[in-house]
Enzyme design. Structure first.
Site, short mmCIF file in Angstrom:
data_model
loop_
_atom_site.label_atom_id
_atom_site.label_comp_id
_atom_site.label_asym_id
_atom_site.label_seq_id
_atom_site.Cartn_x
_atom_site.Cartn_y
_atom_site.Cartn_z
N HIS A 31 0.85 -1.19 0.00
CA HIS A 31 0.00 0.00 0.00
C HIS A 31 0.88 1.24 0.00
O HIS A 31 2.11 1.15 0.09
CB HIS A 31 -0.98 -0.01 1.17
CG HIS A 31 -0.35 0.08 2.53
ND1 HIS A 31 0.47 -0.91 3.04
CD2 HIS A 31 -0.43 1.03 3.50
CE1 HIS A 31 0.86 -0.58 4.25
NE2 HIS A 31 0.33 0.61 4.55
N HIS A 50 1.14 3.94 2.06
CA HIS A 50 1.57 4.67 3.24
C HIS A 50 3.10 4.85 3.19
O HIS A 50 3.83 3.97 2.74
CB HIS A 50 1.17 3.95 4.52
CG HIS A 50 -0.21 4.32 4.99
ND1 HIS A 50 -1.03 3.46 5.67
CD2 HIS A 50 -0.91 5.48 4.88
CE1 HIS A 50 -2.19 4.06 5.95
NE2 HIS A 50 -2.14 5.28 5.48
N ASP A 65 5.59 4.75 5.25
CA ASP A 65 6.55 3.82 5.86
C ASP A 65 6.73 2.55 5.04
O ASP A 65 7.57 1.71 5.38
CB ASP A 65 6.14 3.48 7.30
CG ASP A 65 4.75 2.87 7.41
OD1 ASP A 65 3.83 3.34 6.72
OD2 ASP A 65 4.57 1.93 8.21
N HIS A 66 5.99 2.44 3.94
CA HIS A 66 6.12 1.29 3.05
C HIS A 66 6.67 1.65 1.67
O HIS A 66 7.07 0.76 0.92
CB HIS A 66 4.77 0.59 2.89
CG HIS A 66 4.27 -0.03 4.16
ND1 HIS A 66 4.29 -1.39 4.39
CD2 HIS A 66 3.75 0.53 5.28
CE1 HIS A 66 3.81 -1.64 5.60
NE2 HIS A 66 3.47 -0.48 6.15
N HIS A 124 -7.46 -1.99 5.59
CA HIS A 124 -6.59 -0.98 6.16
C HIS A 124 -7.18 0.39 5.85
O HIS A 124 -8.25 0.49 5.24
CB HIS A 124 -5.18 -1.14 5.59
CG HIS A 124 -4.12 -0.36 6.31
ND1 HIS A 124 -4.02 -0.31 7.68
CD2 HIS A 124 -3.11 0.43 5.83
CE1 HIS A 124 -3.00 0.46 8.01
NE2 HIS A 124 -2.43 0.92 6.91
N ASP A 132 -0.41 -4.16 5.91
CA ASP A 132 -1.10 -3.73 7.13
C ASP A 132 -2.59 -4.10 7.02
O ASP A 132 -3.21 -3.88 5.98
CB ASP A 132 -0.98 -2.23 7.31
CG ASP A 132 0.46 -1.78 7.55
OD1 ASP A 132 1.35 -2.66 7.58
OD2 ASP A 132 0.68 -0.58 7.69
N HIS A 143 6.21 -5.39 11.96
CA HIS A 143 5.50 -4.10 11.98
C HIS A 143 5.10 -3.76 13.42
O HIS A 143 3.95 -3.53 13.74
CB HIS A 143 4.26 -4.17 11.07
CG HIS A 143 3.75 -2.82 10.64
ND1 HIS A 143 2.76 -2.16 11.32
CD2 HIS A 143 4.08 -2.03 9.60
CE1 HIS A 143 2.50 -1.02 10.71
NE2 HIS A 143 3.29 -0.91 9.66
#
Length: 312
Positions: free
Chosen positions: A63, A65, A67-68, A140, A211, A269
Site C-alpha cells: 500500500h 503509506h 513507511d512502506h 486498512h 497492514d 510491523h
C-alpha cells in the site's frame, strides 16, 4: 528460498528498527531476490549485505503509506548505477504509477533500465514457470494488498544409475529430462522423463500480508502456507485501538495463522512503544493460540526449507 527483514518498525523508524521492507531470496537458477515494500532507508539496510540491486527482479508494494514506499524512489534511482541492472517490474495499488512519475519528473531522474509499473487488482498478478503470485485486498485505511507466493512443483532428482544403464550421455540431455522433457537418443531410442526422475517435489507457499485488521482474505491468502508474515502492531488487549488504525494485535495475528492452518508465523510491523524484549514476550504470550510464532529480527535470514524428497 529465504526471507530477510530489512525493516520491522510500524509508522516510523526507531534506533534499532527500520520501517518496512522484506527481501525474498530465490533459489537456483534465479539466485535473485524480490522486495516486498520499500520503506525509507531500505537501500541503506542493504549496504554491506549480500543484496545487490542488479539482482533485484520484482518489487511488490502492499500500500501507499509512507513507511512502506518512501524508500522506493531512491532505491530505483540507485539501481541504475549497478552494472547489469536489467528490466524491473513493480506491482502495487492504483496510484503507484502516478506517485513515481511525479517524483521522477520533478527530480529529473533517468533510470537507465526498463521499469514496468503494474497497478494490480485482486487475483493472479504473476505467473511464470517457477512461481505464481496472487493478491487480495486487506482491510486498512488505504487500499492494501497481501500476496501469496506459490512455488510450482519441482522435478524430482534424476536416477543417475538408470541413465547410465540406458546409455544417456551426461550433458544437455540430462537438463531436458530434469525439466520433464522426453528425449530421443541418437540410436533412436526414446526415453520418458517420468521413467528416470524421482517423484516431483511440492513447491513452497509464502504469504506476506500488508497492514490489516483481521479479515477473511488474510486467512484465504495464508491457507496452509509454509510461512506466513503478518503484522502485529499492538499487544493483545488493544484490539479496539488496532482496529481504529487498521492494524492487528499479536493475538489476532496468531488467530489468523491458526485459522489458516499455516505451518509457521513470523510477526512484524511493531509499534515503537515495544522494545525487542517486549516484542519477544508478546510473541511468547500467544503461543497457546499458535505455537510456531516468532518475531522478525532485522537482517536475520529465515530459511523456508523444501519438504523432504520422496524418490520413486
Amino acid at each position: 528460498m529465504q526471507l530477510t527483514f530489512l525493516g520491522t518498525s510500524a509508522g516510523r523508524p526507531t534506533r534499532t528498527r527500520n520501517v518496512t521492507s522484506i527481501a525474498l531470496s530465490l533459489p537456483e537458477p534465479q539466485c535473485g531476490f524480490w522486495l516486498f515494500d520499500v520503506g525509507e532507508g531500505t537501500q541503506h539496510r542493504m549496504l554491506g549485505s549480500r543484496f545487490k540491486l542488479n539482482k533485484l527482479e520484482r518489487i511488490f508494494v502492499t500500500h501507499l503509506h509512507g513507511d512502506h514506499i518512501y524508500g522506493l524512489p531512491g532505491l530505483l534511482s540507485s539501481r541504475g548505477y549497478f552494472e547489469g541492472a536489467g528490466p524491473l517490474t513493480i506491482y502495487g495499488p492504483s496510484g503507484l504509477r502516478r506517485y513515481l512519475a511525479g517524483i521522477f519528473e520533478l527530480t529529473g531522474v533517468h533510470l537507465g533500465y526498463e521499469l514496468n509499473v503494474v497497478e494490480i487488482a485482486e487475483g493472479e498478478v504473476v505467473a511464470d514457470d517457477r512461481y505464481v503470485v496472487e493478491a487480495a485486498e486487506l482491510q486498512h485505511r488505504l487500499p492494501c494488498f497481501g500476496y501469496r507466493i506459490t512455488e510450482r512443483p519441482q522435478p524430482g532428482p534424476l536416477n543417475l544409475k538408470r541413465l547410465g544403464e540406458l546409455g544417456v550421455p551426461a550433458g544437455p540431455l540430462y537438463g531436458k529430462l530434469k525439466r520433464g522433457e522426453d528425449i530421443t537418443l541418437e540410436c533412436g531410442r526414446s526415453i520418458a522423463a517420468s521413467d528416470v526422475a524421482g517423484t516431483p517435489q511440492p513447491g513452497r507457499v509464502v504469504t506476506i500480508l500488508g497492514d490489516t485488521r483481521p479479515c477473511d482474505n488474510a486467512v484465504r491468502l495464508a491457507m496452509n502456507a509454509d510461512l506466513l508474515v503478518h503484522e502485529a502492531t499492538f499487544a493483545g488487549g488493544l484490539e479496539e485501538k488496532a482496529a481504529a488504525y487498521g492494524h492487528s494485535t499479536f493475538t489476532q495475528a496468531a488467530e489468523i495463522a491458526r485459522d489458516a492452518g499455516a505451518k509457521r508465523l513470523v510477526v512484524t510491523h511493531f509499534s515503537s512503544r515495544y522494545d525487542d524484549e517486549a516484542v519477544a514476550e508478546l510473541a511468547n504470550g500467544v503461543k497457546d493460540i499458535f505455537a510456531e510464532i516468532e518475531p522478525a529480527v532485522e537482517m536475520t535470514d529465515i530459511l523456508i526449507p523444501r519438504p523432504p524428497l520422496t524418490n520413486s
